[in-house]
Design an enzyme around this catalytic site. Structure first.
Site, PDB file in Angstrom:
ATOM      1  N   ILE B 478       0.836  -1.205   0.000  1.00  0.00           N
ATOM      2  CA  ILE B 478       0.000   0.000   0.000  1.00  0.00           C
ATOM      3  C   ILE B 478       0.869   1.252   0.000  1.00  0.00           C
ATOM      4  CG2 ILE B 478      -1.941  -1.170   1.071  1.00  0.00           C
ATOM      5  CD1 ILE B 478      -1.135   0.006   3.757  1.00  0.00           C
ATOM      6  N   GLY B 521       3.369  -6.052   8.277  1.00  0.00           N
ATOM      7  CA  GLY B 521       3.523  -6.525   6.905  1.00  0.00           C
ATOM      8  C   GLY B 521       4.898  -7.055   6.573  1.00  0.00           C
ATOM      9  N   ALA B 522       5.916  -6.235   6.762  1.00  0.00           N
ATOM     10  CA  ALA B 522       7.253  -6.646   6.336  1.00  0.00           C
ATOM     11  C   ALA B 522       7.724  -7.859   7.118  1.00  0.00           C
ATOM     12  CB  ALA B 522       8.230  -5.481   6.504  1.00  0.00           C
ATOM     13  N   ASN B 640      15.143  -2.161   4.421  1.00  0.00           N
ATOM     14  CA  ASN B 640      15.434  -1.163   3.399  1.00  0.00           C
ATOM     15  C   ASN B 640      15.476   0.211   4.056  1.00  0.00           C
ATOM     16  OD1 ASN B 640      15.107   0.889   1.341  1.00  0.00           O
ATOM     17  ND2 ASN B 640      14.521  -0.740  -0.068  1.00  0.00           N
ATOM     18  N   LYS B 710      11.288  -5.634  12.709  1.00  0.00           N
ATOM     19  CA  LYS B 710       9.963  -5.260  13.210  1.00  0.00           C
ATOM     20  C   LYS B 710       9.356  -4.245  12.238  1.00  0.00           C
ATOM     21  CE  LYS B 710      11.498  -4.560  17.601  1.00  0.00           C
ATOM     22  NZ  LYS B 710      11.585  -4.561  19.085  1.00  0.00           N
ATOM     23  N   GLY B 711       8.213  -3.738  12.585  1.00  0.00           N
ATOM     24  CA  GLY B 711       7.528  -2.836  11.660  1.00  0.00           C
ATOM     25  C   GLY B 711       7.818  -1.379  11.968  1.00  0.00           C
ATOM     26  N   GLY B 713       5.741   1.084  10.008  1.00  0.00           N
ATOM     27  CA  GLY B 713       4.699   1.827   9.297  1.00  0.00           C
ATOM     28  C   GLY B 713       3.839   2.684  10.201  1.00  0.00           C
ATOM     29  N   GLU B 714       3.729   2.301  11.451  1.00  0.00           N
ATOM     30  CA  GLU B 714       2.867   3.055  12.364  1.00  0.00           C
ATOM     31  C   GLU B 714       3.652   3.761  13.460  1.00  0.00           C
ATOM     32  OE1 GLU B 714      -1.225   0.605  11.786  1.00  0.00           O
ATOM     33  OE2 GLU B 714       0.068  -0.131  13.375  1.00  0.00           O
TER      34      GLU B 714
END
Lengths: 320, 755, 167
Positions: B478, B521-522, B640, B710-711, B713-714
């Site tokens: 997304i 997600g990742a 990344n 870990k994530g 995005g948030e």
């Protein structure tokens, strides 16, 4: 959009003649009209495209003012060297509005005729006397944070969104028009928009099919110029209030259904009042509704700051 | 069942011999996106020209449709069909599950005369052109019998109840601890309803391949639930829906589910025997999709003069739809952030006739940090302590609520490094002391925290005769970078250049993955990819060592190395493509799978960060400008560096929006939201954002997943708005506890202070 | 109505409903779907294209108003194989995430630099002076393109690189 027919006008005269057809509307930039047509708030039967008429020139007048063709884009006016030199506040007001993309499309004539951005006008499920006469005013007792504090009526508390018109009002500009009968008129910008009264759907002094052909700006008054606008984000947003100062003249934006010439403040200044006192005298006539009460102190403070900027500019201090 | 100890073994991502893990490589799908050639759902070219569907929303918030008049619409030029509940195709009742393993029940559209929220799609027109469909939609006439709606959240707080199945969590004795504290703070904050405002409005395109098979392109974050829900709605088999969502113009939680555009496109395509596409208008998005609900948050902090918290409470009131159960868990993060022996946290839910509340980027933390992290700032001032130092003094050694050790917790390092990099020592504790032209300048900071999650997922890896590795997964991107991190993991795992990897996602026929959400997600998709990649390595090693034609023949498969597209055992080698072309010309395909470790719950797993912000406040007008902002984050290994930074800076800017701009007020008379487009709903624009950067600390969290990632995005969103609000206070000495801090609200405080 | 436009250098003749916006003509008739529909009301900038070299919101224009015009869309700037320098800079700086506002951002950025070169003022331009390409100028001039993913810092960096010939 409802079905409509479209023609590109060959001349201003042909345009006003074509405008006699029922449901006909002029379109030039289209940024406001198409916005409203998509919401079924405007539903013209016939569009007359006047956008390519050769009325986009910006020329110095013999008196030392400017004549700006009605089809000039906002960008063209804001960028024009004469405008920037003689009426820097006009250029600054224009670039305070919309986005570059919109300013590249929007024309001077259409900018003056913009309709309100009141959220209740824009939502066809809500009452709005401007959109649907007699249906009531959703904003009067609604979330009217951005409603008018001057000149409103129980029928309509909306504001006029234009920045440019506020500057032109302070500059004592006039619009030139071509009437349906082929005659010409000259109307002060300050008189172009009607007070809402009980007919807020009737917005301007123009007759049906009357076309704005130019805006004429008289020579700049002595004294500095400045324009300030306060909004909810840094750019690309309608204003909560704006102030245009040209010498001793003062106009307020987003506080009324028209650019509001602060005549009481101007008179007070002539009488020797200081800026705070002067704008206070104007605001004594304000009628806020509760949620927009903040506009009174905001305009008071913004006007004082803008007058100070104008004074500094007159003294060669440039923009504050 | 798996254990976190299974993840301790070395793997190609940890080894990172090719150096691709962590590298800021360009986005895999970037060339398509920057050239406008990535087709989003509405832009996919169907097998035959599509018809255009347009939805019509309800004009009341609650009641019944008493009469419909579609005659004019049906007679309008080009109209192919016009539906309301009176003539829409029959669909199974909402929630019905025909397939035993469906993850979603039926989601019927136009199912009855009931109106449950303003803007609910209640009519639908399809025409040969978009223009004809829109014009006809204006001709639909509906009559309503309105029933009293209840949307006044702030007037209904007393009627709030515990969210289903929840209770308050108290540790120690909060009341006694608070009463006994030397320094106390008890304040209430409010946050408004917010809309996701993804740049791409929800859209769907559907056509049928025969009577029982539907192909649907839509814009959704989770593939399988969308596929299953549509199949249930259409009354066909799960696998007879081919659902695709290759490019998604923003999700942020709002596309975690599908909406009536998908149902109606599929139903109309079946009825008309031709492709049909349907998009929400921007205006329809505001009511027709979910929103972040408003909250009221009461925070009470009790501390000793030394700044150590003795008592901490955070109670959140929020709302959801009358038929819904979503809770904005704004208090949850407070259970883990700071040490305090006496703690009380909980939530209260009011059911209203507003549209459905749901998850929006960093649900819980995004709202909750706007209160607690400002409360900490206020407490620091009361104590005469630096806000950074106050947080460090309350750093827990173990999770303060459940006593579990932290898998990783570098909050203090984030705070300290951020303070140094930002120049926090230049902050003057007394507000209103720094002026720059017309601006008063202030600095503020806040901590960031967001949970870490791993969900089950599968993935397949193929290698073809050209040595090209293809990753296939029913995952989505997304804007988060999924395509890119999957490509990096694949290239690193198989030892091939990035250009030798293809990634196919966003397709229900690919191995299932949970999709994009909750910043899982990742880690989730990537771990499944690593497992599949390792399985493909083993298959290739077995192939090479078992193939008499290979230089690696008869070697130990465990000794095979993968580098630069070459497989080797010491000095015996051949290219991957040579091997496959010869030994498996049809290629090899294997699957891999990740499952959460059963013992992962033994650790408290979070991501952390610290935000530092400099704002200017115009004391004349109340305008605020963000001049500078820096976030320092610790979130496991970063796959990344470029896309992770973008996620974090994007989240931070969401925080700016929450602090200063965003909110959608409810008009209680009509039960509707006032801001219905992007002119009225105030999002940050480019000019609102000054210098802004995000830095990621080195970290590996070996309890998180096999990659230790870990994530992010948030995480960037959590705490960011509080840092802005605290900077506003430091600039001018005014606390605005009702978000957003708009000029009018700040002006009231400035005037009250005599400024 | 029949109209002729030059789309990305190619002469195209279209028979259109007068109600068709330039944006829908591009997307639905010419299959140039790079220009995006984010709001359809000039409030987001995702539909930004160049009409006779000038950036406009294609959603707020009727296609018939552009009879005879040259329109450049994102597809006309470059292809995945041969990126325009601005496209390359956006890629290099990760100046996008979901990608939906991106074509509009890039078209807008290309035209913005031309406007800047022509001396058009912005609210950041000092009175009476020519603009200088400060970050504040770039930010102000790009504020007609909303990015909900909020790639704003990366967008500024990309435009600066492209403007300075580094992309």
């Amino acid at each position: 959009m409802r079905p409509f027919t479209y023609e590109r006008a060959a001349s201003a005269a042909a345009a006003v003649e074509a405008a006699q057809a029922p449901g006909a509307r002029f379109i030039a930039g289209g940024t406001n009209l198409l916005d409203l047509m998509k919401l079924d708030i405007e539903a013209p039967a016939h569009l007359i495209d006047v956008g390519r008429l050769p009325m986009a020139g910006i020329e110095a007048t013999d008196e030392g003012g400017l004549r700006i063709g009605a089809m000039a884009t906002n960008t063209a006016v804001a960028s024009d060297p004469l405008v920037r030199a003689r009426f820097p506040m006009l250029s600054e007001a224009i670039v305070a509005g919309g986005s570059p993309q919109l300013r590249n499309k929007a024309r001077v004539g259409g900018n003056l005729l913009q309709r309100t951005r009141c959220a209740y006008f824009y939502d066809p499920t809500k009452p709005c006397n401007k959109r649907q006469p007699g249906s009531g005013c959703g904003a009067l007792e609604g979330l009217n944070r951005n409603a008018a504090i001057f000149g409103a009526s129980p029928s309509c508390v909306a504001t006029h969104p234009s920045d440019m018109a506020v500057a032109l009002t302070a500059l004592d500009a006039r619009v030139e028009t071509l009437t349906a009968g082929g005659g010409a008129r000259s109307i002060p910008v300050a008189d172009l928009h009607r007070a809402p009264g009980d007919t807020p759907h009737l917005e301007t002094a123009l007759d049906d099919g009357e076309l704005i052909t130019a805006v004429v700006v008289p020579p700049a008054p002595t004294g500095g110029q400045a324009y300030r606008k306060v909004r909810d984000r840094a750019s690309y947003a309608g204003g909560l209030a704006s102030v245009a100062v040209a010498g001793g003249r003062l106009a307020l934006g987003m506080v009324a259904l028209k650019p509001w010439r602060a005549t009481a403040a101007e008179a007070a200044l002539v009488d020797g009042a200081d800026p705070a006192e002067a704008i206070g005298r104007e605001l004594a006539g304000a009628s806020p509704l509760g949620r927009n009460d903040f506009k009174v102190p905001l305009v008071a403070r913004l006007a004082v700051a803008t007058m100070a900027e104008a004074r500094a500019a007159a003294n060669g201090g440039g923009q504050g | 069942m798996s254990s976190v100890s299974d993840w301790e073994a070395p793997n190609p991502v940890k080894d990172n011999r090719g150096g691709l893990i962590g590298k800021g490589v360009d986005r895999y799908e970037g060339p398509l996106k920057v050239t406008g050639t990535a087709p989003y759902a509405y832009e996919v070219q169907p097998p035959s020209p599509p018809a255009y569907g347009v939805m019509v929303g309800a004009a009341i918030a609650r009641g019944r449709i008493t009469a419909v008049d579609i005659a004019a619409a049906e007679a309008s030029p080009g109209v192919l069909l016009a539906w309301t509940h009176m003539n829409a195709p029959a669909q199974p009742p909402r929630g019905t599950k025909g397939h035993p393993r469906s993850t979603q029940g039926s989601k019927p559209a136009l199912e009855s005369d009931r109106v449950a929220y303003f803007g609910q799609p209640v009519a639908f027109v399809v025409a040969d052109t978009l223009e004809n469909a829109v014009a006809a939609s204006h001709l639909i006439r509906l009559s309503y019998a309105a029933e009293g709606h209840d949307v006044a959240f702030h007037e209904r707080l007393d009627a709030a109840g515990q969210p289903p199945g929840e209770q308050d969590v108290e540790i120690g004795d909060f009341d006694a601890g608070f009463a006994a504290s030397e320094v106390r703070l008890d304040e209430t904050w409010t946050t408004p309803l917010q809309n996701h405002c993804q740049m791409e409005p929800c859209a769907s395109l559907a056509w049928w391949e025969g009577p029982d098979r539907c192909v649907a392109h839509t814009s959704v974050q989770m593939v399988k639930p969308a596929q299953h829900g549509l199949a249930e709605t259409l009354g066909i088999g799960r696998d007879d829906v081919h659902l695709l969502t290759r490019y998604i113009g923003g999700g942020f939680g709002g596309k975690g589910q599908t909406y009536d555009d998908l149902t109606l496109a599929a139903l109309a395509a079946r009825a008309l025997g031709r492709p049909v596409k349907v998009a929400f208008t921007r205006q329809q998005m505001m009511h027709g999709t979910i929103h972040r609900p408003a909250t009221v948050q009461r925070v009470r902090l009790g501390a000793g003069r030394d700044g150590r918290l003795n008592a901490m409470s955070m109670m959140t009131w929020t709302h959801c739809h009358r038929d819904g159960a979503f809770t904005e868990h704004a208090s949850n993060f407070a259970r883990s952030l700071y040490a305090a022996p006496n703690r009380l946290t909980g939530h209260r839910l009011v059911k209203l006739d507003l549209p459905h509340a749901g998850a929006m980027r960093a649900p819980g933390e995004a709202s909750g940090t706007l209160s607690l992290e400002c409360a900490m700032d206020e407490l620091a001032e009361q104590l005469g302590l630096d806000p950074v130092e106050l947080r460090i003094r309350n750093e827990p050694e173990v999770d303060p609520e459940n006593g579990r050790p932290f898998s990783q917790r570098q909050l203090v390092r984030c705070l300290r490094e951020g303070a140094q990099l930002f120049g926090w020592d230049r902050r003057l504790p007394t507000p209103g002391q720094v002026r720059d032209g017309r601006w008063l300048v202030g600095l503020g900071m806040a901590a960031a925290i967001r949970g870490n999650f791993l969900l089950p997922a599968k993935c397949s890896f193929s290698v073809d005769a050209d040595g090209v590795i293809t990753v296939r997964q029913g995952m989505t991107d997304i804007g988060t970078g999924t395509y890119t991190v999957l490509a990096q993991i694949a290239a690193e795992t198989l030892g091939v250049p990035l250009g030798q990897v293809k990634v196919e996602i966003g397709d229900s026929e690919l191995p299932p993955a949970p999709g994009s959400g909750g910043q899982f997600g990742a880690a989730t998709a990537g771990s499944a990819a690593l497992m599949a990649g390792m399985n493909l390595r083993r298959a290739i090693a077995d192939l090479a060592t078992g193939d008499p034609g290979s230089p690696l023949h008869a070697g130990d498969p465990g000794d095979v190395t993968f580098q630069d597209g070459v497989v080797a055992i010491e000095n015996r080698s051949e290219t991957l493509s040579d091997l496959i072309r010869r030994a498996a010309p049809e290629g090899l395909t294997v699957e891999g799978e990740i499952r959460p470790a059963q013992d992962a719950q033994k650790w408290s797993q979070q991501t952390y960060g610290a935000h530092y912000c400099e704002v200017g406040v115009d004391p004349v007008t109340g305008e605020v400008r963000v001049r500078r902002m820096l976030g320092v984050f610790a979130a496991g290994r970063i796959i990344n560096a470029k896309t992770a930074r973008s996620q974090l800076t994007g989240g931070m800017i969401w925080g700016v929006g929450s602090a200063l701009h965003e909110g959608n007020p409810v008009d209680p008379r009509y039960g509707s939201l006032v801001n219905q487009d992007l002119a009225q709903y105030v999002l940050p624009v480019q000019a609102d954002i000054g210098e802004l950067d995000a830095i990621m600390l080195d970290e590996v969290d070996d309890k998180a997943n096999p990659m230790g990632i870990k994530g992010v995005g948030e995480l960037g969103n959590s705490g960011a708005g509080a840092a802005v609000a605290n900077a506003v206070y430091n600039a001018c000495g005014v606390r605005v506890r009702d978000y957003p801090i708009t000029p009018d609200r700040l002006l009231a405080g400035l005037i009250a202070k005599g400024m | 109505m029949r109209i002729n436009i030059t789309a990305n250098g190619e002469a195209r003749s279209l028979d259109l409903d007068p109600r068709t916006t330039l944006l829908d003509a591009l997307r639905e008739h010419l299959k140039l779907t790079g220009s995006k529909k984010g709001c359809d009301h000039g409030q987001c900038g995702a539909c930004t294209v160049l009409a006779n070299g000038t950036r406009i919101n294609a959603c707020l224009s009727l296609a018939v108003m552009h009879d005879g015009d040259e329109v450049t869309t994102i597809e006309g700037l470059g292809s995945p194989e041969t990126l325009h320098p601005m496209q390359q800079a956006f890629l290099t700086h990760d100046a996008f995430q979901c990608g939906y506002c991106t074509p509009g951002q890039i078209c807008s950025a290309v035209a913005m630099l031309a406007e800047f070169e022509a001396g058009a003022p912005s609210p950041e331009t000092p009175r009476g002076a020519a603009p200088t390409l400060s970050d504040a100028e770039i930010r102000e001039r790009m504020s007609g393109n909303i990015c909900r993913c909020s790639a704003y810092p990366q967008i500024v960096a990309a435009i600066r690189d492209a403007a300075e010939g580094r992309a």
